[in-house]
Enzyme design. Structure first.
Site, PDB file in Angstrom:
ATOM      1  N   LYS A  68       0.712  -8.554   1.420  1.00 23.91           N
ATOM      2  CA  LYS A  68       2.083  -8.122   1.103  1.00 23.91           C
ATOM      3  C   LYS A  68       3.061  -9.274   1.376  1.00 23.91           C
ATOM      4  CE  LYS A  68       1.443  -3.713   0.086  1.00 23.91           C
ATOM      5  NZ  LYS A  68       0.011  -3.862  -0.152  1.00 23.91           N
TER       6      LYS A  68
ATOM      7  N   SER B  33      -0.730  -3.530  -6.431  1.00 25.04           N
ATOM      8  CA  SER B  33       0.601  -3.449  -5.829  1.00 25.04           C
ATOM      9  C   SER B  33       1.284  -4.808  -5.736  1.00 25.04           C
ATOM     10  CB  SER B  33       0.529  -2.823  -4.429  1.00 25.04           C
ATOM     11  OG  SER B  33       0.093  -3.769  -3.490  1.00 25.04           O
TER      12      SER B  33
END
Length: 240
Positions: free
Chosen positions: A194, A157
């Site tokens: 993230k 991701s």
């Protein structure tokens, strides 16, 4: 302290001369060299000054080698093989400085090592912080600026910037700025890497891969899960 004897002879200092410099008897010098006694720390400081050698080197345990051992050592090619051979067979006087220097370098490198604590998923959160699975070296400046740890990236991701198998170096801190790449703990066990976006209502944990959706956490969510910032990613060590 056989190495003391070797240092003394190399410096062409007799036992009597050294005894006079230290204000001790010649017998005392002999006892030190035969390792039947050791000098006081203050005396070791003086010996260090006389021979311009560090104390740790002067008190290093020394072993005399026969010709056969020396021949074996001379046939070794790498520095690592030589160090391993010395550690298995004892330190001869003529290699004491070399061995001492190499051990000091190794110890300095260890001081700058940080643990790689586990895996952090670049997709859905996964358990991190389980155990030390390796080590990474960082600079002395970094060591002096805070506490760091490493994590290995799993998932995709955060591609293309972070790919599976990469190691990220994380500085422990409980706050971050919008746009920072962070490692966050969601709940008690799930860690994720993230990009963080902060506004007055909460935070967004944003993947870099557009195939994944960002996750929004309100201020209430942050408290209830909880969402805890473990640190800021300061360096990427990519695998090729």
């Amino acid at each position: 302290m056989i190495y003391l004897k070797w240092l003394r002879k190399n410096a062409n200092i007799s036992q009597n001369d050294l005894a006079e410099k230290l204000n001790v008897s010649r017998t005392t010098i002999s006892m030190w060299e035969n390792e039947s006694s050791l000098p006081l720390y203050e005396t070791l400081n003086t010996l260090s000054e006389i021979f311009s050698e560090p104390i740790n080197l002067i008190v290093q345990s020394i072993t005399e080698w026969n010709e056969e051992k020396q021949d074996e050592y001379d046939r070794l090619l790498t520095r690592e093989e030589k160090i391993e051979f010395i550690e298995q067979n004892g330190v001869p006087p003529h290699l004491a400085k070399f061995y001492h220097s190499e051990k000091n370098k190794k110890n300095e490198r260890k001081k700058n090592r940080i643990p790689v604590l586990g895996y952090v998923r670049g997709g859905n959160p996964s358990l991190a912080y389980e155990e030390v699975i390796g080590y990474e070296e960082i600079t002395e400046d970094m060591m002096n600026s805070g506490e760091y740890f490493g994590l290995i990236v799993k998932g995709d991701s955060m591609e293309p910037r972070f790919t599976e198998g990469d190691t990220v170096i994380v500085k422990k801190q409980s706050s971050a700025d919008t746009g920072n790449i962070i490692v966050a703990l969601i709940g008690e066990n799930d860690a994720t890497i993230k990009k963080i976006i902060i506004d007055e209502k909460g935070i967004i944990l944003q993947p870099l891969n557009p195939a994944y959706k960002p996750k929004y956490f309100s201020r209430d969510d942050i408290r209830s899960f909880p969402v805890t910032l473990l640190g800021k990613v300061v360096e990427l060590r990519a695998k090729f």
